[in-house]
Design a protein around this motif. Structure first.
Motif, mmCIF file in Angstrom:
data_model
loop_
_atom_site.group_PDB
_atom_site.id
_atom_site.type_symbol
_atom_site.label_atom_id
_atom_site.label_comp_id
_atom_site.label_asym_id
_atom_site.label_seq_id
_atom_site.Cartn_x
_atom_site.Cartn_y
_atom_site.Cartn_z
ATOM 1 N N ALA B 135 0.854 -1.194 0.000
ATOM 2 C CA ALA B 135 0.000 0.000 0.000
ATOM 3 C C ALA B 135 0.888 1.241 0.000
ATOM 4 N N SER B 136 1.663 1.418 -1.072
ATOM 5 C CA SER B 136 2.693 2.451 -1.065
ATOM 6 C C SER B 136 2.282 3.740 -1.760
ATOM 7 N N ALA B 137 1.152 3.721 -2.458
ATOM 8 C CA ALA B 137 0.706 4.939 -3.140
ATOM 9 C C ALA B 137 -0.206 5.750 -2.234
ATOM 10 N N LYS B 138 -0.383 7.028 -2.601
ATOM 11 C CA LYS B 138 -1.183 7.900 -1.744
ATOM 12 C C LYS B 138 -2.301 8.585 -2.515
ATOM 13 N N ILE B 139 -3.478 8.642 -1.920
ATOM 14 C CA ILE B 139 -4.585 9.398 -2.491
ATOM 15 C C ILE B 139 -4.364 10.863 -2.110
ATOM 16 N N PRO B 140 -4.455 11.787 -3.082
ATOM 17 C CA PRO B 140 -4.262 13.205 -2.715
ATOM 18 C C PRO B 140 -5.344 13.679 -1.747
ATOM 19 N N GLU B 141 -5.035 14.709 -1.000
ATOM 20 C CA GLU B 141 -5.996 15.409 -0.140
ATOM 21 C C GLU B 141 -6.411 14.656 1.117
ATOM 22 N N LEU B 142 -5.862 13.502 1.356
ATOM 23 C CA LEU B 142 -6.240 12.798 2.581
ATOM 24 C C LEU B 142 -5.057 12.738 3.526
ATOM 25 N N GLY B 143 -5.351 12.851 4.830
ATOM 26 C CA GLY B 143 -4.290 12.865 5.810
ATOM 27 C C GLY B 143 -3.809 11.469 6.171
ATOM 28 N N ARG B 148 -3.336 5.805 2.105
ATOM 29 C CA ARG B 148 -2.497 4.791 1.458
ATOM 30 C C ARG B 148 -3.307 3.760 0.682
ATOM 31 N N VAL B 149 -2.922 3.575 -0.564
ATOM 32 C CA VAL B 149 -3.556 2.554 -1.410
ATOM 33 C C VAL B 149 -2.470 1.816 -2.189
ATOM 34 N N ASP B 150 -2.873 0.731 -2.840
ATOM 35 C CA ASP B 150 -1.928 -0.065 -3.613
ATOM 36 C C ASP B 150 -1.799 0.535 -5.018
ATOM 37 N N PRO B 151 -0.566 0.801 -5.480
ATOM 38 C CA PRO B 151 -0.384 1.380 -6.828
ATOM 39 C C PRO B 151 -0.869 0.430 -7.930
ATOM 40 N N GLN B 152 -0.993 -0.834 -7.619
ATOM 41 C CA GLN B 152 -1.498 -1.802 -8.609
ATOM 42 C C GLN B 152 -3.020 -1.913 -8.563
#
Lengths: 265, 265
Positions: B135-143, B148-152
């Motif tokens: 879960a290394s990717a990030k959704i913008p605007e959230l603290g 954290r989400v999965d880039p796949q």
């Protein structure tokens, strides 16, 4: 969740603080697992009620104060959620109305009874009924541990305040000829429908109000009797249900929405 | 609560069994503390919805199946409550709609991610995204950790099914251009209002229905597109709110009441 800082400007700060307090007291063994789920149900109904003490709720609070003040042997029944949320108000109310305080749990455990007792004592209570072997009497028609009450407390009481009680027990107490005052956010619950006086409000708002009104009425028995004879619980409940419907209509029309979630799942 | 036997003839047997399952999985670290409170809120709204899949819910389920089947990269987002209640249906739905499954928690802990992964694998899942370092990717605007989400998975997805999601994240995903399908019993929640397609139903009823309808529609892309172009989420939500108001009126008139309590407090 524990230790989360809730920004004071958060629109749901108060609700989140209450939730946080319950979760903390859950860790300390005061609140039961199912008490957390029950709190969630309360949250949902509180949103629908508009998170305020409505007019019918205030009417019921006045009737409740009058019933407690004119009772021979009033008792305030306390469970884990109530002790967590309004321990000080319970002690104050018992003092103003000369009521006894009894710990009364759906599923009993001595550990939890003692944890609740401690919480109430910290809030200033001197005598707590219903703990351990003291809960030796039984309410007829109820199964297992749920029927246990203190022979010095609920068994003898003529008026019992049961904030956040279950339907079966409310009904059983009413059948024993007691006046039962319930605080329940769901006006359609069996507790709400079976109680003698139903306060459809959050305990966190209703209890301080109940203390305040009992203080005002405590030397006026005549006024108390007048309030009681004018109070119609069925009519009052119907008004609470109407208010929820109105609130749903308004929310739906305004496009306003209820932020019930915003929490860890 | 644990290990309580629920008599099958109990009018609330199904609801109590679900509650029991959540409490068990809470002990096992799958469900978060606040997940229990959230479940309580769901219970309250489910009573108001009538504990059935309503017509607007069914419309939304059809639209959801169509959106998932016509998606390029559909993802089913899973949290503790969902994994506890509908692990098998999640796996079936992912298989029928060729969606990937991603564990996505409000407050992350690797222990809980792994417990949920295990539950899904037991239900037949082969690949679970979003666990641990994935879960290394990030959704913008959230603290903080919530973003954290999965880039796949969710990061690339065009359609995301988020049963029991929070409002902030729903909104953030929609802003990223994704179609968000929410399952939420509260038609007034921010999640319900912000999602592209909102299923106002209990996940326990909605998920099997969603699998069934996806099975029927899976070779009919034309029909899927037709369903989607005829679906109006705002109108559909308004219908759900109307149904709750009707149900309140009926319950109030019939003197029938909702046994929401009957549980340990």
């Amino acid at each position: 969740m524990k230790g989360i800082k809730i920004p004071p400007e958060h629109p749901r700060a108060e609700s989140l603080r209450i939730r946080e307090r319950l979760i903390e007291h859950f860790s300390e063994g005061v609140v039961a697992t199912a008490g957390l789920i029950a709190h969630g149900r309360g949250e949902a109904f509180d949103y629908l009620v508009g998170e305020r003490t409505t007019k019918p709720a205030l009417n019921a609070i006045k009737a409740a104060a009058s019933a407690l003040l004119t009772a021979e042997k009033p008792v305030v029944s306390v469970n884990g959620n109530t002790a967590t949320l309004v321990a000080e108000e319970i002690v104050k109310l018992a003092s103003v109305t000369k009521a006894r305080i009894e710990v009364n749990l759906f599923y009993r455990s001595v550990e939890r009874e003692l944890a609740i007792k401690e919480l109430l004592e910290k809030a200033g209570a001197h005598e707590i009924l219903g703990v351990g072997k003291n809960a030796s009497a039984k309410i007829p028609e109820l199964g297992s541990e749920r029927r246990r009450v203190d022979p010095q407390g609920i068994l003898l009481a003529d008026v019992v305040l049961v904030p956040l009680e279950d339907g079966d027990r409310t009904e059983a107490l009413v059948k024993m000829g007691k006046k039962v005052i319930a605080i329940d956010l769901n006006p359609l619950s069996r507790t709400a429908q079976k109680a003698t006086i139903t306060i459809v409000d959050n305990v966190v708002r209703a209890m301080p109000k109940l203390v305040e009104i009992a203080e005002k009425l405590k030397h006026d028995v005549k006024k108390c009797r007048e309030i009681l004879s004018n109070f119609d619980n069925e009519k009052n409940l119907a008004e609470s249900i109407s208010l929820i419907k109105e609130s749903l209509s308004k929310l739906a029309e305004s496009g306003d929405y209820l932020t019930l979630e915003d929490e860890e799942l």
